[in-house]
Design a protein around this motif. Structure first.
Motif, PDB file in Angstrom:
ATOM      1  N   VAL A 169     -65.032 -59.508  13.295  1.00 56.83           N
ATOM      2  CA  VAL A 169     -64.483 -58.585  12.306  1.00 56.83           C
ATOM      3  C   VAL A 169     -62.963 -58.553  12.385  1.00 56.83           C
ATOM      4  N   ILE A 214     -61.591 -61.788  10.758  1.00 55.87           N
ATOM      5  CA  ILE A 214     -61.735 -61.813   9.306  1.00 55.87           C
ATOM      6  C   ILE A 214     -60.804 -60.791   8.655  1.00 55.87           C
ATOM      7  N   ARG A 215     -60.607 -59.663   9.321  1.00 50.97           N
ATOM      8  CA  ARG A 215     -59.645 -58.693   8.770  1.00 50.97           C
ATOM      9  C   ARG A 215     -58.243 -59.310   8.691  1.00 50.97           C
ATOM     10  N   GLU A 251     -62.834 -60.737   1.328  1.00 45.93           N
ATOM     11  CA  GLU A 251     -63.349 -59.365   1.414  1.00 45.93           C
ATOM     12  C   GLU A 251     -64.877 -59.360   1.519  1.00 45.93           C
ATOM     13  N   LEU A 311     -65.776 -60.210   4.995  1.00 52.37           N
ATOM     14  CA  LEU A 311     -65.520 -59.073   5.879  1.00 52.37           C
ATOM     15  C   LEU A 311     -66.648 -58.053   5.779  1.00 52.37           C
TER      16      LEU A 311
END
Length: 470
Positions: free
Chosen positions: A164, A167-168, A192, A195
């Motif tokens: 996470v 990916i953020r 997005e 995510l």
């Protein structure tokens, strides 16, 4: 919104992990410590120990049947009545007497049933001891799997949390590049969406950890602490053939089945013994006194008697045939258990080899995926790769890492399954720091059928009170 989901998930799992970590030391909890606690706290083991004590008492009861049976009886009797001729003479009588009698009976011969009954009870004890060992193995294997499940869930959770975070970063980079016109809105939407999927996977990993914690509590009797990943596999035989040879000699399920076959053979002899005569001796001595006068009567008798069946509608012959059929079923069950144990050993070794091969392959896959991900990310920064390429490379690295975690856990699961299949998943073989249980201790105390008033019986009562079983 994604940020709120992410924060809430982290808080939930942090609370779960904190709650599960309160019972551990700062150095962490080893597998041996977990297995020791599981062994001490297990209700299943206590249940089977109680069943073993019940089987031990069967020997005492069978032995008692070979001993004289001494009984007493007593009572007070009042007799009254009226006799005579009407209008001539009427006489009323009333007597009050008391009596007490002692009697003893001893069976001298019963077709061998009594001695065979003792042997049958002993075979039951030996079979129950093997069942207790099997219950211990099952518990320790389940506790091991629960320990490894916590480790796998923890590593997977860490992996998902890191995923996470990565990916953020990719989402932020995509948005920044969109602002300067380097990528399209589609690239941002793809990041997005990835995510959101990662956040959902993180929530699933949190749930998996909590579920593993509940399973751990079931088998160990407490919540898990900060578990330490085992560094070495348990020592197992070097070949499948050697392992199978050990398993068919020592596995408790085979030992239990062997004693059940022996018990079924004894039941045939007992059924045949019921067709033979029974010889017994009986003695009695009594005293009767009258309350109305000083008269009394005392005396006794000794008798030798014999009895035997002549015709009972074919029941006795049917019981013999039934015992033979049960004997045949026990033999067949022993054969089934034998084949099952061999199959379990072979399957466990196969699983171990597959897990080890997978581990090696996934280690190489992780190495290659890491290099590819780093290269794709650098190329994307130069505009040679799209955001989707970066996300795909990151997903491949995540999948490889997850597969490696599962393969490492599977390797330990398979290795301990080999131990269990052989019959070595025991406190002694694992060298656990637990109180040693002697299955013959209670048997030695009750095998002579002590009465409660004897010295041995009082000592037995003291032991039961110490166990909390009085």
């Amino acid at each position: 919104m994604l940020g709120r989901l992410r924060t809430g998930g982290v808080r939930r799992v942090a609370a779960a992990v904190l709650a599960m970590s309160m019972a551990t030391t700062a150095l962490g909890e080893t597998l041996a410590e977990t297995l020791s606690d599981a062994y001490v706290n297990s209700g299943a083991i206590e249940q089977n120990r109680a069943l073993l004590r019940a089987a031990d008492e069967g020997v005492a009861q069978a032995l008692a049947a070979m001993r004289p049976a001494l009984k007493w009886s007593g009572g007070i009797n009042r007799n009254y009545g009226v006799s005579g001729v009407p209008d001539v003479a009427i006489e009323r009588t009333s007597t009050l007497t008391s009596s007490i009698e002692l009697s003893v009976q001893l069976v001298l011969y019963a077709g061998g049933q009594l001695r065979l009954g003792v042997d049958l009870a002993k075979e039951s004890v030996l079979a129950t001891r093997a069942t207790l060992l099997s219950a211990e193995q099952t518990l320790l294997l389940n506790a091991t799997f629960s320990f490894l499940a916590i480790r796998e869930a923890t590593e997977s959770l860490n992996l998902r949390q890191n995923n996470v975070r990565v990916i953020r970063q990719e989402v932020r980079a995509a948005r920044d590049r969109f602002e300067v016109g380097e990528v399209t809105r589609t690239d941002v939407a793809l990041a997005e969406a990835r995510l959101a999927a990662a956040v959902a996977a993180l929530a699933a990993a949190e749930g998996a950890l909590i579920t593993a914690g509940e399973q751990f509590h079931r088998f160990v009797g407490r919540d898990p602490g900060q578990l330490v990943q085992p560094t070495r596999l348990p020592k197992i035989p070097g070949s499948v053939a050697e392992a199978k040879s050990q398993a068919v000699r020592r596995h408790p399920e085979i030992i239990s089945a062997q004693h059940q076959v022996a018990a079924s053979e004894l039941r045939i002899l007992i059924a045949k013994g019921a067709m033979k005569p029974t010889v017994s001796v009986t003695g009695s001595y009594g005293l009767t006194e009258s309350f109305n006068n000083r008269s009394f009567n005392q005396g006794g008798s000794v008798s030798l008697g014999a009895s035997g069946p002549i015709y009972q509608g074919g029941e006795l012959s049917s019981l013999v045939r039934q015992a033979m059929a049960n004997r045949d079923a026990s033999r067949a069950q022993l054969h089934v258990v034998y084949l099952t144990i061999e199959q379990n050993v072979g399957q466990a070794y196969s699983d171990l080899r597959v897990a080890q091969a997978n581990k090696t392959s996934f280690q190489e896959q992780v190495r290659a995926a890491r290099v590819a991900f780093q290269g794709v990310r650098e190329e994307a920064a130069l505009g040679a790769r799209t955001t989707l390429d970066v996300l795909d490379a990151e997903q491949e690295l995540l999948d490889a890492r997850a597969s490696l975690i599962s393969a490492e856990i599977s390797e330990f699961q398979a290795a301990y399954s080999v131990l269990s299949a052989i019959g070595l998943m025991t406190p002694e073989a694992l060298q656990l720091a637990v109180p040693q249980f002697d299955p013959s201790q209670y048997y030695n105390m009750v095998r002579n059928a002590p009465v409660s008033q004897s010295k041995q019986g009082k000592e037995l009562d003291r032991v039961l009170r110490a166990l909390g079983k009085d």
